[in-house]
Design a protein around this motif. Structure first.
Motif, mmCIF file in Angstrom:
data_model
loop_
_atom_site.group_PDB
_atom_site.id
_atom_site.type_symbol
_atom_site.label_atom_id
_atom_site.label_comp_id
_atom_site.label_asym_id
_atom_site.label_seq_id
_atom_site.Cartn_x
_atom_site.Cartn_y
_atom_site.Cartn_z
ATOM 1 N N GLU A 8 19.912 -10.009 12.942
ATOM 2 C CA GLU A 8 19.707 -9.214 14.142
ATOM 3 C C GLU A 8 18.485 -9.729 14.908
ATOM 4 O O GLU A 8 17.435 -10.010 14.318
ATOM 5 C CB GLU A 8 19.494 -7.754 13.771
ATOM 6 C CG GLU A 8 19.366 -6.843 14.974
ATOM 7 C CD GLU A 8 19.248 -5.377 14.597
ATOM 8 O OE1 GLU A 8 18.545 -4.659 15.322
ATOM 9 O OE2 GLU A 8 19.848 -4.969 13.583
ATOM 10 N N ASP A 85 21.098 -7.356 19.056
ATOM 11 C CA ASP A 85 22.372 -8.022 18.798
ATOM 12 C C ASP A 85 22.276 -8.831 17.498
ATOM 13 O O ASP A 85 21.213 -9.328 17.134
ATOM 14 C CB ASP A 85 22.751 -8.970 19.936
ATOM 15 C CG ASP A 85 23.093 -8.242 21.221
ATOM 16 O OD1 ASP A 85 23.540 -7.077 21.151
ATOM 17 O OD2 ASP A 85 22.916 -8.833 22.300
ATOM 18 N N THR A 86 23.396 -8.965 16.812
ATOM 19 C CA THR A 86 23.477 -9.815 15.623
ATOM 20 C C THR A 86 24.159 -11.111 16.022
ATOM 21 O O THR A 86 25.197 -11.089 16.673
ATOM 22 C CB THR A 86 24.250 -9.108 14.498
ATOM 23 O OG1 THR A 86 23.537 -7.918 14.133
ATOM 24 C CG2 THR A 86 24.388 -10.003 13.273
#
Length: 108
Positions: A8, A85-86
């Motif tokens: 992440e 966001d990953t």
């Protein structure tokens, strides 16, 4: 690329805001084993990184016994991701002397 992991994206507001990824523990174990042969100071480890279709050279930095990977604004914009966001990362450790001293690499 030798290593692949997902992590992440997080923002760290130091002297200047920047975005980072923390590789998982097993990747950090591998990096610690490689560090003596590749580090060029302060424990930094030169790496070649690819996220999506974007590849660049940078250095992992030690943090709290692990490592963090800085992610350039240009990469985040080109690949359309941001904090929280990953992303999936492909990465290779660059041997000392195998990377240009000025850090130049493939354009972003």
């Amino acid at each position: 690329m030798d290593l692949t992991f997902s992590a992440e994206v997080f923002e760290w507001r130091g002297p200047a805001p920047f975005y980072w990824l923390s590789p998982p523990s097993d990747v950090c174990d591998y990096l610690r084993a490689e560090a003596a042969a590749v580090t060029y100071g302060w424990g930094a480890i030169p790496v070649c990184v690819r996220i999506g279709g974007t590849e660049w050279e940078t250095s992992l930095l030690p943090r709290n016994g692990e490592y963090v990977l800085p992610v350039k604004k240009a990469v985040r914009a080109q690949e359309h991701f941001g904090g929280g966001d990953t992303v999936t990362v492909a990465m290779s450790v660059a041997p000392r002397g195998g990377r240009a001293a000025n850090g130049t690499g493939p354009p972003v």
